[in-house]
Every structure is written in C-alpha cells, then in structure tokens.
Design an enzyme around this catalytic site. Structure first.
Site, mmCIF file in Angstrom:
data_model
loop_
_atom_site.group_PDB
_atom_site.id
_atom_site.type_symbol
_atom_site.label_atom_id
_atom_site.label_comp_id
_atom_site.label_asym_id
_atom_site.label_seq_id
_atom_site.Cartn_x
_atom_site.Cartn_y
_atom_site.Cartn_z
ATOM 1 N N TYR A 159 34.263 -5.294 18.105
ATOM 2 C CA TYR A 159 34.425 -6.606 18.452
ATOM 3 C C TYR A 159 34.505 -7.691 17.488
ATOM 4 O O TYR A 159 34.535 -8.775 17.494
ATOM 5 C CB TYR A 159 33.251 -7.449 18.883
ATOM 6 C CG TYR A 159 32.882 -7.256 20.439
ATOM 7 C CD1 TYR A 159 33.380 -7.797 21.571
ATOM 8 C CD2 TYR A 159 32.554 -6.292 20.523
ATOM 9 C CE1 TYR A 159 33.185 -7.344 23.263
ATOM 10 C CE2 TYR A 159 32.818 -5.457 22.267
ATOM 11 C CZ TYR A 159 32.426 -5.872 23.036
ATOM 12 O OH TYR A 159 32.886 -6.218 24.523
ATOM 13 N N LYS A 231 23.924 4.820 19.167
ATOM 14 C CA LYS A 231 24.832 6.206 19.401
ATOM 15 C C LYS A 231 24.850 6.761 18.041
ATOM 16 O O LYS A 231 26.097 7.676 17.678
ATOM 17 C CB LYS A 231 26.279 5.799 19.811
ATOM 18 C CG LYS A 231 26.586 6.755 20.209
ATOM 19 C CD LYS A 231 26.063 7.611 21.363
ATOM 20 C CE LYS A 231 27.234 9.233 21.884
ATOM 21 N NZ LYS A 231 25.807 9.941 23.269
ATOM 22 N N ASP A 297 23.398 5.878 25.463
ATOM 23 C CA ASP A 297 23.842 7.011 27.325
ATOM 24 C C ASP A 297 22.492 6.781 27.479
ATOM 25 O O ASP A 297 22.510 6.635 29.305
ATOM 26 C CB ASP A 297 24.438 7.490 26.787
ATOM 27 C CG ASP A 297 24.309 9.409 25.889
ATOM 28 O OD1 ASP A 297 24.025 9.674 26.689
ATOM 29 O OD2 ASP A 297 23.945 8.762 24.742
ATOM 30 N N ASP A 321 26.626 -5.523 25.158
ATOM 31 C CA ASP A 321 27.999 -5.850 26.609
ATOM 32 C C ASP A 321 27.322 -4.932 27.286
ATOM 33 O O ASP A 321 27.666 -5.699 28.558
ATOM 34 C CB ASP A 321 28.895 -5.806 25.627
ATOM 35 C CG ASP A 321 30.089 -6.992 26.567
ATOM 36 O OD1 ASP A 321 30.247 -7.458 27.247
ATOM 37 O OD2 ASP A 321 31.157 -6.774 26.232
#
Length: 434
Positions: A159, A231, A297, A321
């Site tokens: 972002y 991640k 995930d 988000d």
C-alpha cells in the site's frame, strides 16, 4: 483551486497531547467530513446519536463542538480539490476527527483519499474491533465467538504505492538496474517484458511501533493474547522480518508483561517440550499476555473455524485488509463495522465508516448508519469518554435485539421492523434516554 476557510467554533477548545497523553477538554473541537454518496445521510444520523450519548452520559457537562472540513466530491465541487490542504491541516491541528465514506477520484492523481489521509498524517495503525451484536444476521453458526481487535499496519507493505507500470520508461529502467546489479533476483521474474513491478517495503521502525501499540492496547483492555499474522514462510525478509521484529520488541519492551512463542521455542530447544509448556502456563497464570504468530492463509481459515483462539491481531497492511473484511462478514458485514486510523505517538486519529459511498442509495435515508455510529463510539472511547461510548453500545444492543433495523438486516431477520437511516438514529436515542 482554493482552500476552504475554516472557522473553529468559538465555544470549543482543541484536544492536545501533554506528556505523551491526550488532554481532552469538556468542549473539544472535533472536525468531521460528512462523506460522499450516502455519507450525508449516515452523518446526520451519527451526529445526533453521538450528541445524545454525550448529553445522556454527562448531563450537559461535556459537549462536542463540531467543525466541518472537506474532502471527496464535495470538496472538489466547492474548492477544486479532492483533498484541500486546509483539511489535512485541521486533522493535524485538532488531532481527532471523524469521516464518512469518500469517493476515489477517477483518472489519476490520488488513488485513494482514505490512503492519502493515512499517509499524510502518518496514521500507522488501522484499528478494527470486531464483535457481534446479538440478533445481527450472520453466515456462521456461532458469531458470538468473534471478539477480536485488529491492528493493521497502515503505511507500508504494497500500500506504499511503489509501482512501475508495465511498458513505462521507469519500469524498463528499474528492470535494467535489477538485471545488472541483482541478476539472480531478475531471473525470478517469469515474464519481465510484460510485468508491472511493485515493491513491498517493511521496516523495523514501522513494525515496532505497530506491535507496541497492539501490546499496550491488550494490556489496557485485559486482553489475553496478541497474534502476529504474517506470510513469513514465503516472504522471509519482509513478512518474516515483521514476525521476528515483533517478537523482539515484545521481549525487549515488555519483558514482565508478555510471554512469547519465541521464548517457548528457546526453552523447548534447551529443556524440552514439558519445560516449555510449564513455563508458558506459569507465565499466563501470572497474567502475562501471550505473544504468538500465525501464517496469514491459515489465519483466514482459523478465524472462521476457531475464532475463540484469537484476541488482538497485529498484522501488515494487505493481510489486515483481508482479515478485517472477512471478520466483518462473520458478524454482519462492513455496514456495521467500525474503524479508526491512529498515530498513538502524536495522538492524531481519524475514525471512519469502513464501507463505500453506495451512491445509488444517496439521499434516500435508507442505509445502515451503524459503521459510522460505532466508529463514533470508538472515537468517544479514544477521548476517554467511556460512559458515553458504553451507552452507545448498549443502545445498539437494544435496537438490534428489538429488531428495529435498517433494510439490510430487516430482509434477513424474521419479524423485523424495518426503519430508515434517520429512524434508526431515533431508536438509538430513545434507548439512550429510556
């Protein structure tokens, strides 16, 4: 292009930071942006509820002095600017403000007014509490098990907007530099000639200030754990570094208040599973907050299947988000999801509706104002006006339990009484006064 002339209310005083803490007068000046599309409808409902809650809680001893500032389509129409400098200056000067949904300008320039405000004011935390109000329609069997607070890093990650458009001169130059100086990295790009390129900056400073804010929140609100969502199994030097820096700052700055999985792993390696488990159990029994981590995930799966295992979540921009909206769906959707963007060091904060402008419903007095009202509740709590904030939550609980709801909920509930946006505010105010 001109700037709006902003005249502060003569009865009000600004909120200021003193010795690292907010100093809130009884008549604080709070800037507001009503927003685009349905923004005026939901703002009119929200401001009435906020004023009524303050009056009910403090019997006239406290009162918000509202100052309108401008952004989005209204600002562009009146002043020829989507985000006037005077608006940013007012948010910075008065520290705490609130806004409705804003249109994203089309055709270049600012990609998102929301993102622009966060970056210009360095609002590094996107704070998203997620809880269920009994009676709200939900797609899951046990939405009441969801009670989480997301600390989403707001200024870094993809972002940050560091991108090179495919086919552009900048893209070509960047790829040439990469090929010349980092050939092994260049080889990892499968189709360089047809690739757009984006960079993902993640800093130790940005990570540490987010994690400190999350841990301090957990301590202040008697939360039991902070989960670092990342991640890092794939992106080891960005998301993986985020995880490692988060553990390090917890152990460095909060050694007596936290116990980390990093500590558990070291004890396990040295003394075995039993000793590590005993150490962790003793730490938690003594009131320490558990600092743990989860792959992004897997987290998206487990917040659905095992939500009770999550309390405060600290994560990066993109992960946050996804998680915020996924969790909002479990408790009724973004129409009722509140949010705030905060710099805990300067005190600057903007509380906002988390949904879009829904222009097809503009002016129809139809949509659910819950997101902005609950963002206002967050704002009151941030001011330290907890009695008024608690009153709004109680009024919301009563309204939904009584099935007096706007169309989005009414169509999914049996025997509901459908009310307009303004009428929902009436119901809440009645609950405050009753």
């Amino acid at each position: 292009m001109s700037n709006p002339s902003l005249t502060p209310p003569p009865e009000g005083q600004p909120v200021v930071m003193q010795n690292g803490r907010l100093a809130v007068p009884d008549n604080p000046i709070i800037p507001f942006i009503e927003g685009d599309g349905t923004g005026p409808d939901i703002w009119r409902a929200t401001v009435r509820v906020l004023d009524a809650a303050v009056e009910s809680a403090y019997a006239g001893q406290r009162k918000i002095q509202w100052l309108e500032i401008y952004a989005g389509a209204k600002a562009n129409e009146l002043f020829g600017s989507w985000l006037p400098d005077a608006t940013v200056d007012a948010c910075r000067e008065y520290l705490i403000s609130i806004k409705g949904p804003l249109t994203t300008p089309i055709g270049g320039g600012i990609r998102s007014l929301n993102v622009a405000l966060r970056q210009l004011l360095d609002l590094y935390v996107c704070l998203r509490p997620v809880r269920w109000f009994e009676g709200v329609p939900s797609p899951v069997k046990n939405p009441g098990a969801v009670d989480m607070v997301i600390f989403r890093e707001n200024t870094e990650d993809i972002y940050a907007g560091v991108e090179f458009e495919q086919g552009s001169d900048d893209n070509r130059r960047f790829l040439e530099l990469l090929q010349e100086h980092f050939p092994e990295q260049y080889k990892k790009i499968r189709f360089p000639d047809s690739s757009g390129i984006g960079l993902k900056p993640v800093s130790r400073e940005g990570t540490e200030r987010l994690i400190v804010a999350a841990i301090e929140y957990a301590l202040s609100n008697q939360r039991k754990s902070v989960t670092i969502v990342h991640k890092g199994n794939i992106m080891k030097f960005t998301e993986g570094a985020f995880r490692n820096w988060a553990y390090a700052v917890a152990e460095r700055d909060f050694p007596e208040q936290t116990y980390t999985w990093g500590q558990w792993e070291r004890t396990r390696a040295d003394q075995g599973d039993e000793a590590a488990n005993r150490e962790q159990a003793e730490a938690l029994a003594n009131g320490r907050i558990l600092i743990k981590d989860a792959i992004a995930d897997i987290t998206l799966q487990q917040v659905l299947t095992r939500p009770a295992e999550f309390d405060v979540i600290a994560t990066m921009n993109l992960n946050g988000d996804y998680l915020s909206d996924a969790l909002a769906a479990q408790v009724g959707g973004i129409g009722i999801a509140p949010g705030g963007n905060i710099n805990y060091r300067t005190g600057t904060a903007i509380f906002e509706a988390t949904h879009g402008t829904a222009p097809k419903y503009a002016g129809l007095d139809k949509v659910n104002p819950g997101s902005l009202i609950l963002s206002g509740e967050m704002m009151l709590r941030y001011l330290g006006w907890t009695e008024a904030a608690d009153a709004i939550l109680g009024a919301m609980d009563a309204a939904i339990a009584g099935k007096h709801v706007t169309y989005d909920f009414a169509r999914l509930m049996d025997n509901a009484v459908e009310v307009k946006c303004s009428e929902f505010a009436d119901v809440l105010i009645g609950n405050l006064q009753g």
